[in-house]
Design an enzyme around this catalytic site. Structure first.
Site, PDB file in Angstrom:
ATOM      1  N   TYR A   2       0.855  -1.191   0.000  1.00 60.49           N
ATOM      2  CA  TYR A   2       0.000   0.000   0.000  1.00 60.49           C
ATOM      3  C   TYR A   2       0.889   1.238   0.000  1.00 60.49           C
ATOM      4  CZ  TYR A   2      -3.684   3.243   1.472  1.00 60.49           C
ATOM      5  OH  TYR A   2      -4.537   4.311   1.564  1.00 60.49           O
TER       6      TYR A   2
ATOM      7  N   LYS B 127     -21.614 -18.331 -10.942  1.00 55.31           N
ATOM      8  CA  LYS B 127     -20.722 -18.431 -12.100  1.00 55.31           C
ATOM      9  C   LYS B 127     -19.335 -17.895 -11.765  1.00 55.31           C
ATOM     10  CE  LYS B 127     -23.745 -19.128 -15.936  1.00 55.31           C
ATOM     11  NZ  LYS B 127     -24.013 -18.913 -17.358  1.00 55.31           N
TER      12      LYS B 127
ATOM     13  N   GLU C 151     -24.791 -11.589 -18.630  1.00 52.70           N
ATOM     14  CA  GLU C 151     -25.569 -12.749 -18.195  1.00 52.70           C
ATOM     15  C   GLU C 151     -27.022 -12.367 -17.945  1.00 52.70           C
ATOM     16  OE1 GLU C 151     -25.956 -16.785 -17.267  1.00 52.70           O
ATOM     17  OE2 GLU C 151     -24.046 -15.807 -17.758  1.00 52.70           O
TER      18      GLU C 151
ATOM     19  N   ASN D  31     -35.069 -25.413 -19.059  1.00 51.83           N
ATOM     20  CA  ASN D  31     -34.854 -25.761 -17.649  1.00 51.83           C
ATOM     21  C   ASN D  31     -35.890 -25.080 -16.779  1.00 51.83           C
ATOM     22  OD1 ASN D  31     -32.815 -27.614 -16.995  1.00 51.83           O
ATOM     23  ND2 ASN D  31     -31.202 -26.162 -17.522  1.00 51.83           N
TER      24      ASN D  31
END
Length: 385
Positions: free
Chosen positions: A36, A91, A133, A287
């Site tokens: 940092y 995902k 998505e 689905n």
């Protein structure tokens, strides 16, 4: 404890399924200064002079944004941005566990395509790639088109490219099992949203010209204003006769070789399958309930049957594509997932099954060769460019 209770507990105990993990230890002043302040000042000055160095010295060089507005979640429909978060979080977990890719879930409000494009574009410097998505058609088409034009990092829509790749991989091997040639197949695609349209485009690009597209109003024709511009344009490309307007699925099943369902449950009957060509191929991918139950399709004479479910053989699932594909994109520097790359990946994925059978036309989702093979295919393709 019920299965639902176990699922809730697993996610609640960890507040989701992801954490941010540090790569550098910070236990003393030396380590603090290196990770940092004051160390980062050196890097910040360098990047200010050459912004491309961010990919070398910051997480932006290895971080994928998983973006959804939750408007078209498979099997659930429009459940909103917050409702879509568990899907993209899952995902992100798969990216990490299967391919070592760092991905972060981002939910955006259901605003206009231009606003979503602006949001992603204005934050894109933080990422090495964009994974879209569960964004409804036709907005998803416009978003991906504009992002590809405006960004210099890969933009990938899993519902489009991912589905198309895995369907083509399965079809390549299903053709071998049934003794068919892809070029001469007659294919019906039922459900022409994001997945169906992308699949149609890829199949056409690899030489499958006998395609009939069906959606809620019946056959998609170029002269049917009830369909969106992208659907009508594809029908025009296919030279779908205008007099097919209004014809329904059952009207076009005679002598078809392949049915690809990306639609809704129980829309295909045994009678429809009986009317197809000998040894028909059925991809009932809706689905959680398919367009026809596998046992019913088998009784009606189907030779090869695939679904989107892990409960049956031949699970056609995008998990076979996206982890290895994006790993390959990041390793190779490719910035656009075009039709040729999709074809290359599909053929590589199909090759994982050395001797396809009716019960094995795609590899299992946990086959450790999948990610390796797909990644290598992308990298090898990049070397030809």
């Amino acid at each position: 404890m019920t299965e639902t209770e176990e699922i809730l507990k697993a996610h609640e105990d960890h507040t989701g399924v992801l954490d941010i993990q540090s790569d550098l230890a910070v236990h003393n002043k030396t380590e603090l200064g290196r990770a940092y302040t004051p160390g980062v000042a050196v890097i910040s000055k360098m990047i200010a002079k050459d912004p491309s160095l961010k990919n070398k010295y910051t997480v932006s060089g290895k971080l994928v944004a998983l973006v959804t507005d939750g408007s078209a979640v498979l099997g659930l429909g429009n459940i909103g941005p917050a409702g879509g978060l568990p899907v993209i979080e899952g995902k992100a977990l798969l990216y990490k566990d299967l391919a070592g890719i760092n991905a972060i879930p981002i939910a955006v409000d259901q605003v206009s395509a231009d606003e979503i494009v602006s949001t992603i574009k204005n934050t894109a410097k933080s990422f090495a790639g964009i994974h879209l998505e569960d964004i409804a058609a036709p907005k998803c088409f416009e978003i991906e088109e504009k992002l590809n034009e405006q960004l210099d990092i890969p933009v990938y829509h899993d519902d489009q490219e991912g589905t198309a790749i895995v369907v083509l991989a399965g079809l390549i091997n299903a053709a071998k099992v049934t003794g068919r040639s892809l070029d001469f197949m007659h294919v019906v695609i039922n459900g022409v949203g994001a997945s169906g349209l992308a699949t149609a485009k890829l199949l056409y690009a690899v030489g499958i010209k006998h395609l009939t597209l069906i959606d809620v109003y019946g056959v998609v024709t170029a002269n049917d204003d009830r369909y969106n511009k992208y659907q009508r344009d594809m029908a025009k490309t296919l030279n779908t006769p205008s007099d097919m307007l209004g014809k329904q699925l059952t009207d076009v099943m005679d002598d078809q070789d392949v049915f690809i369902g990306l639609s809704d449950k129980h829309l295909l009957s045994q009678t429809d399958v009986h009317r197809m060509a000998k040894d028909p191929i059925i991809f009932a991918l809706a689905n959680p309930v398919p367009e026809i139950e596998p046992e019913d399709a088998a009784k009606a004479g189907a030779k090869v049957i695939a679904t989107g479910s892990s409960q049956h053989p031949n699970q056609v699932n995008n998990i076979l594509a996206f982890p290895g594909l994006f790993k390959g994109l990041l390793e190779s520097g490719i910035t656009h997932v075009d039709a040729k790359l999709q074809e290359v990946v599909a053929k590589a994925l199909a090759s994982v099954v050395a001797n396809p059978t009716a019960d094995e036309i795609v590899p299992g989702v946990f086959d450790d060769q999948v990610v390796k093979t797909v990644t290598a295919a992308v990298v090898d393709y990049a070397n030809t460019l």
